[in-house]
Scaffold this active site. Structure first.
Site, PDB file in Angstrom:
ATOM      1  N   LYS A 183      31.142 -56.679  26.615  1.00  0.00           N
ATOM      2  CA  LYS A 183      32.600 -56.581  26.449  1.00  0.00           C
ATOM      3  C   LYS A 183      33.264 -57.926  26.642  1.00  0.00           C
ATOM      4  O   LYS A 183      34.281 -58.207  26.010  1.00  0.00           O
ATOM      5  CB  LYS A 183      33.190 -55.524  27.397  1.00  0.00           C
ATOM      6  CG  LYS A 183      32.812 -54.118  26.967  1.00  0.00           C
ATOM      7  CD  LYS A 183      33.860 -53.069  27.252  1.00  0.00           C
ATOM      8  CE  LYS A 183      33.408 -51.760  26.604  1.00  0.00           C
ATOM      9  NZ  LYS A 183      34.185 -50.599  26.939  1.00  0.00           N
TER      10      LYS A 183
ATOM     11  N   LYS B  52      24.333 -49.475  18.979  1.00  0.00           N
ATOM     12  CA  LYS B  52      24.867 -48.181  19.416  1.00  0.00           C
ATOM     13  C   LYS B  52      26.108 -47.802  18.597  1.00  0.00           C
ATOM     14  O   LYS B  52      26.933 -48.669  18.291  1.00  0.00           O
ATOM     15  CB  LYS B  52      25.248 -48.318  20.904  1.00  0.00           C
ATOM     16  CG  LYS B  52      25.763 -47.064  21.557  1.00  0.00           C
ATOM     17  CD  LYS B  52      26.331 -47.333  22.947  1.00  0.00           C
ATOM     18  CE  LYS B  52      27.835 -47.532  22.877  1.00  0.00           C
ATOM     19  NZ  LYS B  52      28.586 -47.092  24.061  1.00  0.00           N
TER      20      LYS B  52
ATOM     21  N   LYS C  71      32.880 -46.178  19.749  1.00  0.00           N
ATOM     22  CA  LYS C  71      34.208 -45.820  19.261  1.00  0.00           C
ATOM     23  C   LYS C  71      35.070 -47.035  18.996  1.00  0.00           C
ATOM     24  O   LYS C  71      36.065 -46.948  18.284  1.00  0.00           O
ATOM     25  CB  LYS C  71      34.887 -44.812  20.193  1.00  0.00           C
ATOM     26  CG  LYS C  71      35.152 -45.249  21.625  1.00  0.00           C
ATOM     27  CD  LYS C  71      36.129 -44.266  22.268  1.00  0.00           C
ATOM     28  CE  LYS C  71      35.579 -43.547  23.483  1.00  0.00           C
ATOM     29  NZ  LYS C  71      35.687 -44.341  24.734  1.00  0.00           N
TER      30      LYS C  71
HETATM   31  P1  ATP Z   1      33.338 -48.086  23.847  1.00  0.00           P
HETATM   32  O1  ATP Z   1      32.714 -48.121  22.517  1.00  0.00           O
HETATM   33  O2  ATP Z   1      34.822 -48.298  23.820  1.00  0.00           O
HETATM   34  O3  ATP Z   1      32.621 -48.894  24.878  1.00  0.00           O
HETATM   35  P2  ATP Z   1      32.050 -45.593  24.213  1.00  0.00           P
HETATM   36  O4  ATP Z   1      31.976 -45.034  22.841  1.00  0.00           O
HETATM   37  O5  ATP Z   1      30.821 -46.131  24.845  1.00  0.00           O
HETATM   38  O6  ATP Z   1      33.243 -46.615  24.327  1.00  0.00           O
HETATM   39  P3  ATP Z   1      32.777 -44.134  26.611  1.00  0.00           P
HETATM   40  O7  ATP Z   1      34.047 -43.456  26.910  1.00  0.00           O
HETATM   41  O8  ATP Z   1      32.552 -45.422  27.277  1.00  0.00           O
HETATM   42  O9  ATP Z   1      32.635 -44.385  25.061  1.00  0.00           O
HETATM   43  O10 ATP Z   1      31.559 -43.145  26.831  1.00  0.00           O
HETATM   44  C1  ATP Z   1      31.652 -41.803  27.162  1.00  0.00           C
HETATM   45  C2  ATP Z   1      30.265 -41.213  27.239  1.00  0.00           C
HETATM   46  O11 ATP Z   1      29.663 -41.202  25.943  1.00  0.00           O
HETATM   47  C3  ATP Z   1      29.289 -41.984  28.137  1.00  0.00           C
HETATM   48  O12 ATP Z   1      28.521 -41.070  28.875  1.00  0.00           O
HETATM   49  C4  ATP Z   1      28.416 -42.733  27.176  1.00  0.00           C
HETATM   50  O13 ATP Z   1      27.115 -42.976  27.682  1.00  0.00           O
HETATM   51  C5  ATP Z   1      28.350 -41.758  26.006  1.00  0.00           C
HETATM   52  N1  ATP Z   1      28.097 -42.458  24.745  1.00  0.00           N
HETATM   53  C6  ATP Z   1      28.884 -43.400  24.172  1.00  0.00           C
HETATM   54  N2  ATP Z   1      28.352 -43.821  23.008  1.00  0.00           N
HETATM   55  C7  ATP Z   1      27.186 -43.134  22.845  1.00  0.00           C
HETATM   56  C8  ATP Z   1      26.169 -43.128  21.822  1.00  0.00           C
HETATM   57  N3  ATP Z   1      26.261 -43.909  20.761  1.00  0.00           N
HETATM   58  N4  ATP Z   1      25.126 -42.301  21.981  1.00  0.00           N
HETATM   59  C9  ATP Z   1      25.031 -41.485  23.059  1.00  0.00           C
HETATM   60  N5  ATP Z   1      25.945 -41.451  24.045  1.00  0.00           N
HETATM   61  C10 ATP Z   1      27.021 -42.249  23.949  1.00  0.00           C
END
Ligand code: ATP
Ligand code: LTN
Length: 333
Positions: free
Chosen positions: A115, A197, A200
């Site tokens: 980040k 990965k 969002k």
């Molecule tokens: P950002 O992309 O803004 O870092 P994020 O998509 O990782 O956000 P979070 O709110 O940080 O979203 O994550 C919420 C939950 O979703 C966490 O438990 C995280 O491990 C899970 N998660 C996020 N992205 C994935 C993915 N691609 N596959 C599986 N689990 C995910």
């Protein structure tokens, strides 16, 4: 533990539109704990402000995330669903835990490194101490299990280290939690770059399938998903794109990878991508319908936020006051 019940805690940031990664890696798995565990599912808005947010968007997404929790089957009568900033103990415990967390430990967090590379103009202290607030979230409720996707495991490990360190100095303060991940779906990859990965905050809209995307959009995104130049549908580390699609299809249909390989043997990527898109759209349709119904009732969502915050505060206060006492803070009742 609360009485004879184990405790589950998890959180999702209201920082963007939620993806099928968030759904399969985290939210979808929350429900299985509802019956036997005491469960706390939090919308972690304080974590979200480590990156600049537009206030109106953050507010709207906080409602949306709560509605989505409920649309995914989390009954507010069986689960404590709430918003982090409404329970001030999170920030208070985080301060204390900051004093039990080492600079070097935080420097090693891969999410911080990622980040800060992505937001080079705003490498604020909150981004750095983010995992300490996360540890406070978890430890406040004497949590046993933390369902998360694989990217958050490092933070839960750090939380365990912080809890153990605190317990060594002040015995019997915190339950030491454990991260749990789904068997399949713990890391859903980007459709545009299957080595990355699905996230969002990805700028490429075609890389990400959102939980609320409509059917045509979902199917179109899967059609465009990056695969390889071959034609065989099989799980293989050399075939990251196809393997990711197999995982997604398996998560949404319940079929095993072997069954999927058999189902599509001799058929091309085009057929398979369409099937993944349709299965995803079919599985998400009821969640989307329920979400829309819930989101229309703002008064109900606000009542839930209030009730959830009151419930959470009760438990949070107990742990915080135990910690304050152990540290030697004067407590006058
Ligand atoms: P950002 O992309 O803004 O870092 P994020 O998509 O990782 O956000 P979070 O709110 O940080 O979203 O994550 C919420 C939950 O979703 C966490 O438990 C995280 O491990 C899970 N998660 C996020 N992205 C994935 C993915 N691609 N596959 C599986 N689990 C995910
Ligand atoms: N950091 C998590 C969100 C989060 C969380 C938590 C998850 C904040 N507090 C406590 C589990 C337990 C993320 O997904 N980025």
């Amino acid at each position: 533990m609360f009485g004879d019940r184990k405790v589950t805690f998890s959180g999702v940031q209201p920082s963007g539109n939620l993806t099928i990664g968030n759904y399969l890696g985290a939210i979808r798995n929350f429900k299985e704990y509802s019956e036997q565990y005491k469960t706390f599912y939090c919308v972690v808005d304080e974590h979200a402000v480590t990156v600049r947010q537009t206030p109106a968007d953050l507010r709207r997404r906080t409602y949306e995330t709560l509605a989505l929790y409920m649309a995914c089957g989390l009954d507010p009568e069986k689960n404590t669903l709430y918003v982090q900033s409404m329970v001030h103990e999170h920030a208070e415990l985080a301060w204390i835990l900051n004093c039990f967390t080492m600079f070097g430990e935080l420097s090693r967090m891969t999410q911080f490194k990622d980040k800060s590379a992505r937001h080079a103009d705003n490498i604020n202290a909150g981004l750095f101490t983010y995992p300490v607030l996360m540890a406070a979230d978890i430890l406040l409720y004497q949590t046993d299990v933390v369902p998360v996707g694989v990217d958050q495991v490092q933070h839960v490990e750090l939380c365990r280290d912080i809890a153990n360190r605190f317990n060594q100095i002040h015995p019997d303060t915190f339950t030491v939690p454990e991260a749990v991940m789904p068997k399949s779906g713990k890391k859903i990859m980007s459709l545009a770059d299957p080595e990355k990965k699905m996230s969002k905050s990805d700028e490429n809209q075609n890389a990400v399938v959102y939980i609320l995307d409509d059917r045509d959009t979902i199917i179109r995104k899967f059609k465009r998903a990056v695969t390889d130049s071959g034609s065989e549908i099989r799980q293989d580390p050399q075939k990251a794109g196809v393997s990711n699609l197999i995982t997604i299809y398996s998560c949404f249909t319940g079929k095993t990878a072997e069954e999927i390989e058999r189902e599509f043997s001799g058929r091309g990527y085009g057929d398979f991508k369409l099937a993944v898109g349709e299965a995803t759209a079919d599985a998400l349709a009821p969640v989307q319908a329920e979400y829309r119904r819930l989101l229309a009732d703002k008064a109900m969502l606000e009542a839930q936020m209030k009730k959830g915050a009151e419930e959470a505060s009760y438990y949070a206060r107990r742990t915080l006051s135990k910690v304050q006492k152990k540290l030697g803070f004067v407590q006058i009742r």
